[in-house]
Design a protein around this motif. Sequence first.
Motif, PDB file in Angstrom:
ATOM      1  N   GLY A 106      -2.610   9.126  26.772  1.00 23.03           N
ATOM      2  CA  GLY A 106      -2.605   8.270  25.598  1.00 23.03           C
ATOM      3  C   GLY A 106      -2.328   9.062  24.337  1.00 23.03           C
ATOM      4  N   SER A 107      -1.942   8.368  23.297  1.00 24.64           N
ATOM      5  CA  SER A 107      -1.642   9.026  22.028  1.00 24.64           C
ATOM      6  C   SER A 107      -2.184   8.189  20.882  1.00 24.64           C
ATOM      7  N   PHE A 108      -2.343   8.831  19.758  1.00 25.37           N
ATOM      8  CA  PHE A 108      -2.904   8.159  18.594  1.00 25.37           C
ATOM      9  C   PHE A 108      -1.926   7.165  17.980  1.00 25.37           C
ATOM     10  N   PHE A 109      -0.685   7.589  17.822  1.00 23.25           N
ATOM     11  CA  PHE A 109       0.291   6.779  17.083  1.00 23.25           C
ATOM     12  C   PHE A 109       0.913   5.715  17.991  1.00 23.25           C
ATOM     13  N   ASP A 110       0.168   4.625  18.195  1.00 24.53           N
ATOM     14  CA  ASP A 110       0.722   3.507  18.961  1.00 24.53           C
ATOM     15  C   ASP A 110       1.446   2.520  18.047  1.00 24.53           C
ATOM     16  N   SER A 111       1.372   2.760  16.750  1.00 22.77           N
ATOM     17  CA  SER A 111       2.149   1.994  15.774  1.00 22.77           C
ATOM     18  C   SER A 111       2.518   2.922  14.624  1.00 22.77           C
ATOM     19  N   ASP A 112       3.300   2.416  13.685  1.00 23.15           N
ATOM     20  CA  ASP A 112       3.879   3.250  12.629  1.00 23.15           C
ATOM     21  C   ASP A 112       3.316   2.824  11.269  1.00 23.15           C
ATOM     22  N   TYR A 113       2.727   3.780  10.555  1.00 25.07           N
ATOM     23  CA  TYR A 113       2.111   3.460   9.263  1.00 25.07           C
ATOM     24  C   TYR A 113       3.124   3.094   8.183  1.00 25.07           C
ATOM     25  N   TRP A 114       4.363   3.530   8.320  1.00 21.99           N
ATOM     26  CA  TRP A 114       5.364   3.184   7.305  1.00 21.99           C
ATOM     27  C   TRP A 114       5.720   1.697   7.360  1.00 21.99           C
ATOM     28  N   VAL A 115       5.739   1.124   8.568  1.00 18.48           N
ATOM     29  CA  VAL A 115       6.119  -0.289   8.723  1.00 18.48           C
ATOM     30  C   VAL A 115       4.958  -1.133   9.232  1.00 18.48           C
ATOM     31  N   MET A 116       3.802  -0.508   9.461  1.00 19.95           N
ATOM     32  CA  MET A 116       2.598  -1.187   9.948  1.00 19.95           C
ATOM     33  C   MET A 116       2.871  -2.001  11.209  1.00 19.95           C
ATOM     34  N   GLY A 117       3.529  -1.357  12.160  1.00 18.69           N
ATOM     35  CA  GLY A 117       3.799  -2.021  13.428  1.00 18.69           C
ATOM     36  C   GLY A 117       4.598  -1.124  14.361  1.00 18.69           C
ATOM     37  N   GLN A 118       4.900  -1.655  15.548  1.00 18.92           N
ATOM     38  CA  GLN A 118       5.705  -0.905  16.514  1.00 18.92           C
ATOM     39  C   GLN A 118       7.186  -1.180  16.345  1.00 18.92           C
ATOM     40  N   ASP A 119       7.518  -2.379  15.922  1.00 20.22           N
ATOM     41  CA  ASP A 119       8.910  -2.778  15.722  1.00 20.22           C
ATOM     42  C   ASP A 119       9.159  -3.048  14.242  1.00 20.22           C
ATOM     43  N   TRP A 120      10.400  -3.158  13.917  1.00 19.18           N
ATOM     44  CA  TRP A 120      10.726  -3.390  12.509  1.00 19.18           C
ATOM     45  C   TRP A 120      12.020  -4.175  12.375  1.00 19.18           C
ATOM     46  N   GLY A 121      12.126  -4.828  11.245  1.00 17.13           N
ATOM     47  CA  GLY A 121      13.344  -5.536  10.875  1.00 17.13           C
ATOM     48  C   GLY A 121      13.704  -5.142   9.464  1.00 17.13           C
ATOM     49  N   LYS A 122      13.947  -6.103   8.607  1.00 17.85           N
ATOM     50  CA  LYS A 122      14.241  -5.800   7.219  1.00 17.85           C
ATOM     51  C   LYS A 122      12.930  -5.483   6.497  1.00 17.85           C
ATOM     52  N   ILE A 123      12.867  -4.306   5.886  1.00 25.10           N
ATOM     53  CA  ILE A 123      11.654  -3.854   5.222  1.00 25.10           C
ATOM     54  C   ILE A 123      11.751  -4.101   3.715  1.00 25.10           C
ATOM     55  N   SER A 124      10.700  -4.695   3.160  1.00 28.83           N
ATOM     56  CA  SER A 124      10.637  -4.874   1.698  1.00 28.83           C
ATOM     57  C   SER A 124       9.168  -4.994   1.289  1.00 28.83           C
ATOM     58  N   ILE A 125       8.923  -4.873  -0.009  1.00 26.25           N
ATOM     59  CA  ILE A 125       7.566  -5.052  -0.518  1.00 26.25           C
ATOM     60  C   ILE A 125       7.590  -6.030  -1.683  1.00 26.25           C
ATOM     61  N   SER A 126       6.433  -6.649  -1.942  1.00 19.51           N
ATOM     62  CA  SER A 126       6.316  -7.574  -3.072  1.00 19.51           C
ATOM     63  C   SER A 126       4.887  -7.504  -3.615  1.00 19.51           C
ATOM     64  N   ASP A 127       4.681  -8.159  -4.759  1.00 15.49           N
ATOM     65  CA  ASP A 127       3.360  -8.262  -5.388  1.00 15.49           C
ATOM     66  C   ASP A 127       2.729  -6.880  -5.600  1.00 15.49           C
ATOM     67  N   LEU A 128       3.534  -5.947  -6.114  1.00 17.24           N
ATOM     68  CA  LEU A 128       3.078  -4.565  -6.310  1.00 17.24           C
ATOM     69  C   LEU A 128       2.194  -4.453  -7.552  1.00 17.24           C
TER      70      LEU A 128
END
Length: 208
Positions: A106-128
């Motif tokens: 097993g490993s610690f990084f089962d998801s990605d902190y940059w996208v908060m998940g294992q998969d990704w699509g279009k990345i954006s942020i709002s309400d900063l």
Amino acid sequence: MKKTVLLCCIFTAIVSCGNKSTSTAIEVKDDSQAENIPVKEEPTPANPELIAERVSAIYEAVADAYPEINDITPENDKLDDAFCSAEWNTLVQMVNSKDAENMGKGSFFDSDYWVMGQDWGKISISDLKVDIKDNQHANADFILHNLNRATRVTLELIFESGEWLIGNFIDKSHDKDWKKSMMKYLEEKGKKEQEETADDGIIEYDVE
């Protein structure tokens, strides 16, 4: 002849004094002008608008690093190097090293902190929003949009090496503090290894 020499000496002395007087006047004038020049103050690093611009720029880079075609592996270690603190990068390296030692367990990084998940699509942020803690610490709160998920994220920022860098990622939607989780993981792995090492040193005897 003596009168001529004496007059020349007096004339030279007068000219010399006159030159000194003129020189002094110029220096005083220059000094007063220098005092009147307004000193431009450098902006303090804890500026909410500048920090918001910095966070927006970081996540534009994240969107570029995570293309919508998922078969292209993102180079998130480059994002870490560019935008994360020295402490964060050290923790990530320690966790990766520990996972490499325990390959297949097993490993610690089962998801990605940059996208908060294992998969990704279009990345954006709002309400900063930016919350200043002190001159070297601030939090940035925003909503991270990835695929059909909207995750509330807090970045703990630190002013380091002349830049605002990320010291921690907190997934508020799923109550996950990534820094604390990594430290706990390393602590638990360390305790387990100590226990295993202690068990290896025990010699059992059959007593009749």
